[in-house]
Scaffold this motif. Structure first.
Motif, PDB file in Angstrom:
ATOM      1  N   SER A 102       0.827  -1.212   0.000  1.00  0.00           N
ATOM      2  CA  SER A 102       0.000   0.000   0.000  1.00  0.00           C
ATOM      3  C   SER A 102       0.862   1.264   0.000  1.00  0.00           C
ATOM      4  CB  SER A 102      -0.971  -0.001   1.180  1.00  0.00           C
ATOM      5  OG  SER A 102      -0.272   0.067   2.399  1.00  0.00           O
ATOM      6  N   SER A 103       1.983   1.235   0.706  1.00  0.00           N
ATOM      7  CA  SER A 103       2.884   2.401   0.692  1.00  0.00           C
ATOM      8  C   SER A 103       3.471   2.620  -0.693  1.00  0.00           C
ATOM      9  CB  SER A 103       4.021   2.217   1.697  1.00  0.00           C
ATOM     10  OG  SER A 103       3.525   2.210   3.003  1.00  0.00           O
ATOM     11  N   LEU A 104       3.872   1.533  -1.327  1.00  0.00           N
ATOM     12  CA  LEU A 104       4.419   1.629  -2.680  1.00  0.00           C
ATOM     13  C   LEU A 104       3.353   2.148  -3.641  1.00  0.00           C
ATOM     14  CD1 LEU A 104       6.977  -0.322  -4.454  1.00  0.00           C
ATOM     15  CD2 LEU A 104       4.749  -0.485  -5.498  1.00  0.00           C
ATOM     16  N   SER A 105       2.155   1.622  -3.535  1.00  0.00           N
ATOM     17  CA  SER A 105       1.049   2.059  -4.399  1.00  0.00           C
ATOM     18  C   SER A 105       0.770   3.544  -4.227  1.00  0.00           C
ATOM     19  CB  SER A 105      -0.220   1.262  -4.090  1.00  0.00           C
ATOM     20  OG  SER A 105      -0.054  -0.079  -4.466  1.00  0.00           O
ATOM     21  N   LYS A 106       0.785   4.023  -2.991  1.00  0.00           N
ATOM     22  CA  LYS A 106       0.546   5.443  -2.731  1.00  0.00           C
ATOM     23  C   LYS A 106       1.621   6.314  -3.370  1.00  0.00           C
ATOM     24  CE  LYS A 106      -1.978   4.710   1.544  1.00  0.00           C
ATOM     25  NZ  LYS A 106      -1.898   4.710   3.008  1.00  0.00           N
ATOM     26  N   MET A 107       2.869   5.864  -3.317  1.00  0.00           N
ATOM     27  CA  MET A 107       3.953   6.628  -3.934  1.00  0.00           C
ATOM     28  C   MET A 107       3.799   6.681  -5.455  1.00  0.00           C
ATOM     29  SD  MET A 107       5.982   7.850  -1.599  1.00  0.00           S
ATOM     30  CE  MET A 107       7.584   8.096  -2.318  1.00  0.00           C
ATOM     31  N   VAL A 108       3.389   5.573  -6.053  1.00  0.00           N
ATOM     32  CA  VAL A 108       3.205   5.530  -7.506  1.00  0.00           C
ATOM     33  C   VAL A 108       2.003   6.378  -7.908  1.00  0.00           C
ATOM     34  CG1 VAL A 108       2.663   4.025  -9.470  1.00  0.00           C
ATOM     35  CG2 VAL A 108       4.373   3.326  -7.795  1.00  0.00           C
ATOM     36  N   ILE A 109       0.932   6.315  -7.139  1.00  0.00           N
ATOM     37  CA  ILE A 109      -0.243   7.145  -7.425  1.00  0.00           C
ATOM     38  C   ILE A 109       0.124   8.626  -7.338  1.00  0.00           C
ATOM     39  CG2 ILE A 109      -2.498   7.847  -6.511  1.00  0.00           C
ATOM     40  CD1 ILE A 109      -2.911   4.812  -5.828  1.00  0.00           C
ATOM     41  N   ALA A 110       0.926   8.998  -6.347  1.00  0.00           N
ATOM     42  CA  ALA A 110       1.367  10.393  -6.225  1.00  0.00           C
ATOM     43  C   ALA A 110       2.207  10.799  -7.433  1.00  0.00           C
ATOM     44  CB  ALA A 110       2.162  10.582  -4.935  1.00  0.00           C
ATOM     45  N   LEU A 111       3.056   9.888  -7.913  1.00  0.00           N
ATOM     46  CA  LEU A 111       3.854  10.154  -9.106  1.00  0.00           C
ATOM     47  C   LEU A 111       2.953  10.347 -10.327  1.00  0.00           C
ATOM     48  CD1 LEU A 111       6.614  10.346 -10.545  1.00  0.00           C
ATOM     49  CD2 LEU A 111       6.562   7.834 -10.727  1.00  0.00           C
ATOM     50  N   GLU A 112       1.967   9.466 -10.466  1.00  0.00           N
ATOM     51  CA  GLU A 112       1.029   9.585 -11.584  1.00  0.00           C
ATOM     52  C   GLU A 112       0.247  10.894 -11.518  1.00  0.00           C
ATOM     53  OE1 GLU A 112      -0.059   5.005 -12.749  1.00  0.00           O
ATOM     54  OE2 GLU A 112      -0.946   5.804 -10.907  1.00  0.00           O
ATOM     55  N   LYS A 113      -0.137  11.315 -10.338  1.00  0.00           N
ATOM     56  CA  LYS A 113      -0.857  12.587 -10.190  1.00  0.00           C
ATOM     57  C   LYS A 113       0.044  13.756 -10.562  1.00  0.00           C
ATOM     58  CE  LYS A 113      -4.349  11.286  -6.841  1.00  0.00           C
ATOM     59  NZ  LYS A 113      -4.843  11.409  -5.469  1.00  0.00           N
ATOM     60  N   GLU A 114       1.294  13.699 -10.127  1.00  0.00           N
ATOM     61  CA  GLU A 114       2.227  14.774 -10.447  1.00  0.00           C
ATOM     62  C   GLU A 114       2.467  14.867 -11.958  1.00  0.00           C
ATOM     63  OE1 GLU A 114       6.848  16.126  -9.606  1.00  0.00           O
ATOM     64  OE2 GLU A 114       5.936  14.621  -8.305  1.00  0.00           O
ATOM     65  N   LEU A 115       2.584  13.715 -12.606  1.00  0.00           N
ATOM     66  CA  LEU A 115       2.817  13.684 -14.053  1.00  0.00           C
ATOM     67  C   LEU A 115       1.524  13.877 -14.843  1.00  0.00           C
ATOM     68  CD1 LEU A 115       5.335  10.692 -14.189  1.00  0.00           C
ATOM     69  CD2 LEU A 115       5.865  13.138 -14.327  1.00  0.00           C
ATOM     70  N   ALA A 116       0.390  13.727 -14.169  1.00  0.00           N
ATOM     71  CA  ALA A 116      -0.946  13.885 -14.770  1.00  0.00           C
ATOM     72  C   ALA A 116      -1.232  12.843 -15.855  1.00  0.00           C
ATOM     73  CB  ALA A 116      -1.144  15.295 -15.305  1.00  0.00           C
ATOM     74  N   VAL A 117      -0.643  11.660 -15.694  1.00  0.00           N
ATOM     75  CA  VAL A 117      -0.897  10.545 -16.618  1.00  0.00           C
ATOM     76  C   VAL A 117      -0.833   9.230 -15.842  1.00  0.00           C
ATOM     77  CG1 VAL A 117      -0.014  11.665 -18.715  1.00  0.00           C
ATOM     78  CG2 VAL A 117       1.544  10.345 -17.280  1.00  0.00           C
ATOM     79  N   PRO A 118      -1.658   8.250 -16.232  1.00  0.00           N
ATOM     80  CA  PRO A 118      -1.514   6.929 -15.622  1.00  0.00           C
ATOM     81  C   PRO A 118      -0.298   6.230 -16.232  1.00  0.00           C
ATOM     82  CG  PRO A 118      -3.279   6.899 -17.231  1.00  0.00           C
ATOM     83  CD  PRO A 118      -2.786   8.315 -17.154  1.00  0.00           C
ATOM     84  N   LEU A 119       0.532   5.628 -15.382  1.00  0.00           N
ATOM     85  CA  LEU A 119       1.726   4.930 -15.858  1.00  0.00           C
ATOM     86  C   LEU A 119       1.478   3.436 -16.037  1.00  0.00           C
ATOM     87  CD1 LEU A 119       4.328   6.734 -13.568  1.00  0.00           C
ATOM     88  CD2 LEU A 119       3.861   7.178 -15.991  1.00  0.00           C
TER      89      LEU A 119
END
Length: 128
Positions: A30-47
């Motif tokens: 869940s911590s890893l997922s939250k970090m990736v979701i934050a990255l996706e939000k910052e980049l404004a694209v789903p990875l």
């Protein structure tokens, strides 16, 4: 964007799994997922395409992958190059798992450092 987020992204790509990547970094899924979701939000694209059982990259994720590998490689090269400039004379480093600061290790290290008049560093786990 943090280098840690990039490293998590690369681990997911390399292992093909959020769970395996989390295990590789000794964090919860869940911590890893939250970090990736934050990255996706910052980049404004789903990875990642999370619609299937197996994790796969979106087109944006594939484009980001090239840059992520280069950023991570450059980060590692920077650490290696700068390592030669660190002064190790009259110093020591203490490595500890993240839970140890709760037990006052930083205070103990600071007291020891002050008693012997040297420099001390407390590093968090660094994945290189």
């Amino acid at each position: 964007m943090e280098i840690r987020q990039i490293q998590y992204f690369l681990s997911i790509v390399d292992t093909g799994s959020f769970s395996a990547a989390a295990d590789e970094h000794f964090i919860s899924q869940s911590s890893l997922s939250k970090m990736v979701i934050a990255l996706e939000k910052e980049l404004a694209v789903p990875l990642f395409d999370r619609s299937k059982r197996k994790v796969s990259l979106t087109e944006a994720g594939k484009a980001f992958l090239r840059h992520a590998r280069k950023l991570n490689d450059d980060y590692k090269a920077t650490l290696i190059e700068l390592d030669g400039y660190r002064s190790t004379a009259d110093s020591f480093s203490v490595a500890a798992i993240p839970v140890l600061p709760q037990y006052g290790i930083a205070t103990t290290v600071a007291q020891f450092r002050d008693s012997i008049h040297t420099s001390a560093s407390v590093w968090r786990r660094l994945t290189v």
